[in-house]
Write a protein that holds these residues in place. Structure first.
Motif, PDB file in Angstrom:
ATOM      1  N   THR A 130       0.823  -1.217   0.000  1.00 36.02           N
ATOM      2  CA  THR A 130       0.000   0.000   0.000  1.00 36.02           C
ATOM      3  C   THR A 130       0.853   1.262   0.000  1.00 36.02           C
ATOM      4  N   LYS A 131       2.062   1.189   0.565  1.00 35.68           N
ATOM      5  CA  LYS A 131       2.978   2.328   0.566  1.00 35.68           C
ATOM      6  C   LYS A 131       4.413   1.816   0.488  1.00 35.68           C
ATOM      7  N   SER A 132       5.262   2.574  -0.190  1.00 40.35           N
ATOM      8  CA  SER A 132       6.690   2.277  -0.250  1.00 40.35           C
ATOM      9  C   SER A 132       7.381   3.601  -0.547  1.00 40.35           C
ATOM     10  N   TYR A 133       7.982   4.209   0.495  1.00 34.49           N
ATOM     11  CA  TYR A 133       8.542   5.543   0.328  1.00 34.49           C
ATOM     12  C   TYR A 133       9.567   5.835   1.423  1.00 34.49           C
ATOM     13  N   HIS A 173      12.062  -2.026  12.526  1.00 33.78           N
ATOM     14  CA  HIS A 173      10.916  -1.687  13.360  1.00 33.78           C
ATOM     15  C   HIS A 173       9.689  -2.250  12.644  1.00 33.78           C
ATOM     16  N   PHE A 174       8.996  -3.186  13.292  1.00 31.71           N
ATOM     17  CA  PHE A 174       7.901  -3.927  12.658  1.00 31.71           C
ATOM     18  C   PHE A 174       6.600  -3.681  13.410  1.00 31.71           C
ATOM     19  N   GLU A 175       5.579  -3.272  12.672  1.00 29.11           N
ATOM     20  CA  GLU A 175       4.268  -3.008  13.267  1.00 29.11           C
ATOM     21  C   GLU A 175       3.178  -3.827  12.579  1.00 29.11           C
ATOM     22  N   VAL A 176       2.100  -4.104  13.326  1.00 26.86           N
ATOM     23  CA  VAL A 176       0.906  -4.759  12.783  1.00 26.86           C
ATOM     24  C   VAL A 176      -0.309  -3.933  13.195  1.00 26.86           C
ATOM     25  N   HIS A 177      -1.174  -3.629  12.241  1.00 29.37           N
ATOM     26  CA  HIS A 177      -2.365  -2.826  12.512  1.00 29.37           C
ATOM     27  C   HIS A 177      -3.621  -3.537  12.016  1.00 29.37           C
ATOM     28  N   THR A 192      10.709   9.970   9.717  1.00 25.40           N
ATOM     29  CA  THR A 192      10.766   9.209  10.971  1.00 25.40           C
ATOM     30  C   THR A 192      11.016   7.718  10.739  1.00 25.40           C
ATOM     31  N   TYR A 193      10.248   7.108   9.824  1.00 29.05           N
ATOM     32  CA  TYR A 193      10.390   5.681   9.543  1.00 29.05           C
ATOM     33  C   TYR A 193      11.607   5.367   8.655  1.00 29.05           C
ATOM     34  N   GLY A 194      12.159   6.389   7.977  1.00 27.88           N
ATOM     35  CA  GLY A 194      13.206   6.113   6.997  1.00 27.88           C
ATOM     36  C   GLY A 194      12.587   5.411   5.795  1.00 27.88           C
ATOM     37  N   HIS A 195      13.339   4.531   5.150  1.00 31.30           N
ATOM     38  CA  HIS A 195      12.767   3.726   4.070  1.00 31.30           C
ATOM     39  C   HIS A 195      11.762   2.758   4.700  1.00 31.30           C
ATOM     40  N   VAL A 196      10.519   2.812   4.251  1.00 28.18           N
ATOM     41  CA  VAL A 196       9.462   2.030   4.894  1.00 28.18           C
ATOM     42  C   VAL A 196       8.527   1.426   3.856  1.00 28.18           C
ATOM     43  N   VAL A 197       8.021   0.233   4.178  1.00 25.57           N
ATOM     44  CA  VAL A 197       7.079  -0.486   3.307  1.00 25.57           C
ATOM     45  C   VAL A 197       5.841  -0.865   4.131  1.00 25.57           C
ATOM     46  N   PHE A 198       4.655  -0.610   3.570  1.00 30.83           N
ATOM     47  CA  PHE A 198       3.388  -1.002   4.184  1.00 30.83           C
ATOM     48  C   PHE A 198       2.755  -2.085   3.307  1.00 30.83           C
ATOM     49  N   ILE A 199       2.243  -3.160   3.926  1.00 30.97           N
ATOM     50  CA  ILE A 199       1.605  -4.235   3.163  1.00 30.97           C
ATOM     51  C   ILE A 199       0.265  -4.595   3.800  1.00 30.97           C
ATOM     52  N   HIS A 200      -0.794  -4.665   2.977  1.00 28.70           N
ATOM     53  CA  HIS A 200      -2.109  -5.091   3.461  1.00 28.70           C
ATOM     54  C   HIS A 200      -2.296  -6.565   3.129  1.00 28.70           C
ATOM     55  N   HIS A 201      -2.774  -7.335   4.125  1.00 30.34           N
ATOM     56  CA  HIS A 201      -2.880  -8.787   3.994  1.00 30.34           C
ATOM     57  C   HIS A 201      -4.335  -9.257   3.958  1.00 30.34           C
ATOM     58  N   PRO A 202      -4.585 -10.443   3.398  1.00 29.00           N
ATOM     59  CA  PRO A 202      -5.955 -10.966   3.270  1.00 29.00           C
ATOM     60  C   PRO A 202      -6.700 -11.072   4.592  1.00 29.00           C
ATOM     61  N   GLU A 203      -5.975 -11.251   5.690  1.00 29.20           N
ATOM     62  CA  GLU A 203      -6.636 -11.380   7.002  1.00 29.20           C
ATOM     63  C   GLU A 203      -7.197 -10.063   7.503  1.00 29.20           C
ATOM     64  N   GLY A 204      -6.923  -8.967   6.765  1.00 26.93           N
ATOM     65  CA  GLY A 204      -7.448  -7.679   7.178  1.00 26.93           C
ATOM     66  C   GLY A 204      -6.483  -6.850   7.997  1.00 26.93           C
ATOM     67  N   TYR A 205      -5.212  -7.220   7.992  1.00 26.10           N
ATOM     68  CA  TYR A 205      -4.198  -6.489   8.748  1.00 26.10           C
ATOM     69  C   TYR A 205      -3.238  -5.778   7.796  1.00 26.10           C
ATOM     70  N   GLU A 206      -2.619  -4.700   8.297  1.00 27.96           N
ATOM     71  CA  GLU A 206      -1.581  -4.001   7.546  1.00 27.96           C
ATOM     72  C   GLU A 206      -0.294  -4.041   8.357  1.00 27.96           C
ATOM     73  N   VAL A 224       3.908  -2.987   8.817  1.00 27.99           N
ATOM     74  CA  VAL A 224       4.822  -1.886   8.519  1.00 27.99           C
ATOM     75  C   VAL A 224       6.253  -2.345   8.791  1.00 27.99           C
ATOM     76  N   TYR A 225       7.153  -2.084   7.832  1.00 31.37           N
ATOM     77  CA  TYR A 225       8.550  -2.479   7.928  1.00 31.37           C
ATOM     78  C   TYR A 225       9.389  -1.209   7.783  1.00 31.37           C
ATOM     79  N   ALA A 226      10.001  -0.731   8.876  1.00 26.47           N
ATOM     80  CA  ALA A 226      10.633   0.586   8.867  1.00 26.47           C
ATOM     81  C   ALA A 226      12.141   0.552   9.098  1.00 26.47           C
ATOM     82  N   HIS A 227      12.780   1.687   8.772  1.00 24.33           N
ATOM     83  CA  HIS A 227      14.226   1.934   8.935  1.00 24.33           C
ATOM     84  C   HIS A 227      15.071   1.113   7.965  1.00 24.33           C
ATOM     85  N   LEU A 228      14.506   0.704   6.839  1.00 23.99           N
ATOM     86  CA  LEU A 228      15.246  -0.094   5.864  1.00 23.99           C
ATOM     87  C   LEU A 228      16.343   0.748   5.197  1.00 23.99           C
TER      88      LEU A 228
END
Length: 285
Positions: free
Chosen positions: A80-83, A139-143, A87-101, A103-107
């Motif tokens: 959903t995002k890759s920029y 830095h890994f997040e689940v929403h 604060t997050y630095g290089h970061v990737v957001f991914i939405h999954h079939p289970e309904g969660y998103e 976040v993978y940060a500081h890459l």
């Protein structure tokens, strides 16, 4: 008699409904646990900070690993995002079939772009130290449903990821200094403070801050600290596979010191490049 039968019928219907609701709720929880088992770890490393720390403001987990380690998607999904974020630095957001998103940060590098479809275990980037970060880590997040600025939908990643695949850091009652006798540099562990480390190494707090170019009294887990001056200056020729982090670790100096002394604007280096590695007292940060 009819009134009694009506009451019994109503009671029976209510009882059946309660049982069905209980079974439905239990099944939903079981399905959520089943989904959790299917998720994989984003990286093989060491957890240095957990969900809910920093007065509840830390809405993810931090996983440290060597520079160059690949970050993987924990489940199939849509990017959903890759920029680059301040604060997050290089970061990737991914939405999954289970309904969660997730976040993978500081890459240090992103391997996927927005709207890309990814598979479970697919490389999405390389671990780094970009944005507001001290030390190489993910830095890994689940929403739940999606990420929001207030992070109100954040859940503990351990609820979704197989936590037994990630090594956890033991809580230390003493500074990491005790692990190595008279080291030149140490990695900050949970529980370390400038005051405690200064006592452990026979330095004043100001001297310790001066050695590492620190302006604040706070420390970050995974941060590299110089605790003893180097004996002499030398020149090192970069070999294939070297990184600033591996060279800093080998010579027990900080990455910041190497960048300062060699006038490097980034952490990129190349084979056969000569790097000055001097006595820390000869440079100021």
């Amino acid at each position: 008699m009819l009134d009694l039968l009506r009451r019994l019928s109503i009671a029976l219907i209510v009882g059946v409904c309660i049982v069905l609701l209980f079974v439905s709720g239990t099944q939903a929880k079981a399905e959520e646990r089943a989904n959790a088992v299917k998720w994989s770890s984003p990286i093989k490393g060491t957890i240095t900070d957990t969900f809910g720390t920093r007065s509840g403001k830390h809405k993810g987990i931090d996983i440290a690993a060597p520079e160059g380690t690949i970050i993987q998607s924990v489940q199939e999904g849509l990017v959903t995002k890759s920029y680059y974020s301040d604060t997050y630095g290089h970061v990737v957001f991914i939405h999954h079939p289970e309904g969660y998103e997730t976040v993978y940060a500081h890459l240090s590098k992103r391997s996927v772009s927005e709207t890309a479809k990814v598979e479970k275990g697919q490389e999405i980037g390389i671990i780094g130290n970009t944005g507001v970060s001290r030390g190489t880590h993910l830095h890994f997040e689940v929403h739940k449903e999606k990420w929001t600025y207030d992070k109100k939908n954040a859940v503990d990643p351990f609820l979704m990821v197989a936590a037994n695949k990630i090594e956890t850091v033991p809580v230390l009652s003493q500074p990491a200094s005790a692990e190595v006798k008279n080291p030149a540099a140490i990695t900050v562990k949970k529980g370390d403070t400038l005051w405690g480390l200064s006592k452990a190494y026979g330095l004043s707090v100001e001297a310790l801050k001066g050695l590492n170019g620190l302006t604040l009294d706070s420390l970050a887990i995974g941060q590299r600290l110089i605790v003893k001056e180097q004996a002499k200056s030398k020149t090192y020729t970069v070999k294939k596979g070297d990184t600033l982090f591996s060279i800093a670790d080998e010579f027990q100096v900080s990455v910041q010191q190497l960048k300062k002394e060699n006038r490097l604007k980034s952490e990129a280096i190349f084979p056969y490049q000569n790097l000055k590695i001097s006595n820390h007292s000869s440079s100021s940060e």
